[in-house]
Write a protein that holds these residues in place. Structure first.
Motif, PDB file in Angstrom:
ATOM      1  N   THR A  68      -5.235   8.635  58.353  1.00 17.43           N
ATOM      2  CA  THR A  68      -5.298   7.632  57.799  1.00 17.43           C
ATOM      3  C   THR A  68      -4.199   6.947  57.997  1.00 17.43           C
ATOM      4  O   THR A  68      -3.592   6.525  57.980  1.00 17.43           O
ATOM      5  N   LEU A  69      -2.907   7.970  58.250  1.00 13.67           N
ATOM      6  CA  LEU A  69      -2.015   7.550  59.674  1.00 13.67           C
ATOM      7  C   LEU A  69      -2.175   7.035  60.643  1.00 13.67           C
ATOM      8  O   LEU A  69      -0.928   5.938  60.765  1.00 13.67           O
ATOM      9  N   SER A 110      -5.475   8.860  51.144  1.00 14.36           N
ATOM     10  CA  SER A 110      -6.654   8.687  52.005  1.00 14.36           C
ATOM     11  C   SER A 110      -7.238   7.882  50.656  1.00 14.36           C
ATOM     12  O   SER A 110      -7.674   8.033  49.653  1.00 14.36           O
ATOM     13  N   THR A 111      -7.812   7.070  52.295  1.00  6.55           N
ATOM     14  CA  THR A 111      -8.949   5.899  50.683  1.00  6.55           C
ATOM     15  C   THR A 111     -10.660   6.802  50.682  1.00  6.55           C
ATOM     16  O   THR A 111     -10.783   7.323  51.983  1.00  6.55           O
ATOM     17  N   LYS A 112     -10.737   6.896  50.004  1.00  6.49           N
ATOM     18  CA  LYS A 112     -11.782   7.816  49.042  1.00  6.49           C
ATOM     19  C   LYS A 112     -13.517   6.726  49.217  1.00  6.49           C
ATOM     20  O   LYS A 112     -14.369   7.035  49.817  1.00  6.49           O
ATOM     21  N   HIS A 114      -2.995  -0.889  62.153  1.00  5.63           N
ATOM     22  CA  HIS A 114      -2.703  -1.713  61.128  1.00  5.63           C
ATOM     23  C   HIS A 114      -2.599  -1.879  60.097  1.00  5.63           C
ATOM     24  O   HIS A 114      -2.435  -3.379  59.672  1.00  5.63           O
ATOM     25  N   GLY A 115      -2.212  -1.136  59.241  1.00  9.05           N
ATOM     26  CA  GLY A 115      -1.020  -1.882  58.517  1.00  9.05           C
ATOM     27  C   GLY A 115       0.578  -1.941  58.888  1.00  9.05           C
ATOM     28  O   GLY A 115       0.143  -2.295  59.250  1.00  9.05           O
ATOM     29  N   ASP A 135      -8.391   1.291  55.296  1.00  8.85           N
ATOM     30  CA  ASP A 135      -8.309   2.487  55.187  1.00  8.85           C
ATOM     31  C   ASP A 135      -7.513   2.846  55.246  1.00  8.85           C
ATOM     32  O   ASP A 135      -6.614   4.237  55.544  1.00  8.85           O
ATOM     33  N   THR A 136      -5.992   1.862  54.207  1.00 12.06           N
ATOM     34  CA  THR A 136      -4.845   1.661  54.517  1.00 12.06           C
ATOM     35  C   THR A 136      -4.285   1.939  52.773  1.00 12.06           C
ATOM     36  O   THR A 136      -3.064   1.095  52.757  1.00 12.06           O
TER      37      THR A 136
END
Length: 146
Positions: A77-78, A49-51, A84-85, A57-58
């Motif tokens: 995150t998933l 995950s993005t800290k 939108h990833g 966020d992806t």
């Protein structure tokens, strides 16, 4: 750290690890083992995950896509990646520019090896705490049932 290096260290270290993993799988030693039936273990990118709340966020899911890897991430995150990833490519087997990026961190005064040692120590402590919490939970539930 300089702005141009923001959110790049984890990706550079992961790219370096993937390069070393691919080199191992391409080695004569591994090829002999594989011909005798050995199977490779997949490289794990854990809890990606993005800290940094200002980063996408992806970020790590998109950056660390690669064959023969496993990427674990929190549900949030998933779901963000599903929403939108986008994967525009995969990690380069040759490491791409990871060495140059890591050298830029060193040049900026950030010791990558010292940081890695600190993060390993903190990570191990976190796992120990989780283990102790699990044991405490089991003990509490056992007492409630007993």
């Amino acid at each position: 750290m300089p702005a141009e290096l923001k959110d790049k260290l984890g990706i550079a270290v992961s790219t370096q690890a993937y390069r070393d993993y691919r080199n191992l799988l391409d080695s004569d030693r591994w090829q002999r083992l594989e011909s005798m039936g050995a199977r490779p273990q997949r490289l794990l990118f854990a809890s990606t995950s993005t800290k940094d709340p200002s980063a996408p966020d992806t970020l790590y899911v998109e950056a660390l896509a690669a064959p023969n890897t496993v990427n674990t991430m929190p549900d949030k995150t998933l779901l963000a990646f599903g929403d939108h990833g986008k994967v525009s490519g995969v990690l380069p087997p040759n490491g791409g520019d990871c060495e140059e990026t890591l050298a830029a961190f060193e040049k900026a005064g950030i010791s990558v090896s010292d940081l890695a040692a600190q993060l390993q120590k903190e990570g191990a402590a976190s796992f120990v705490k989780s283990w102790e919490d699990l044991l405490q939970s089991i003990e509490t539930k056992s007492k409630a049932l007993g």
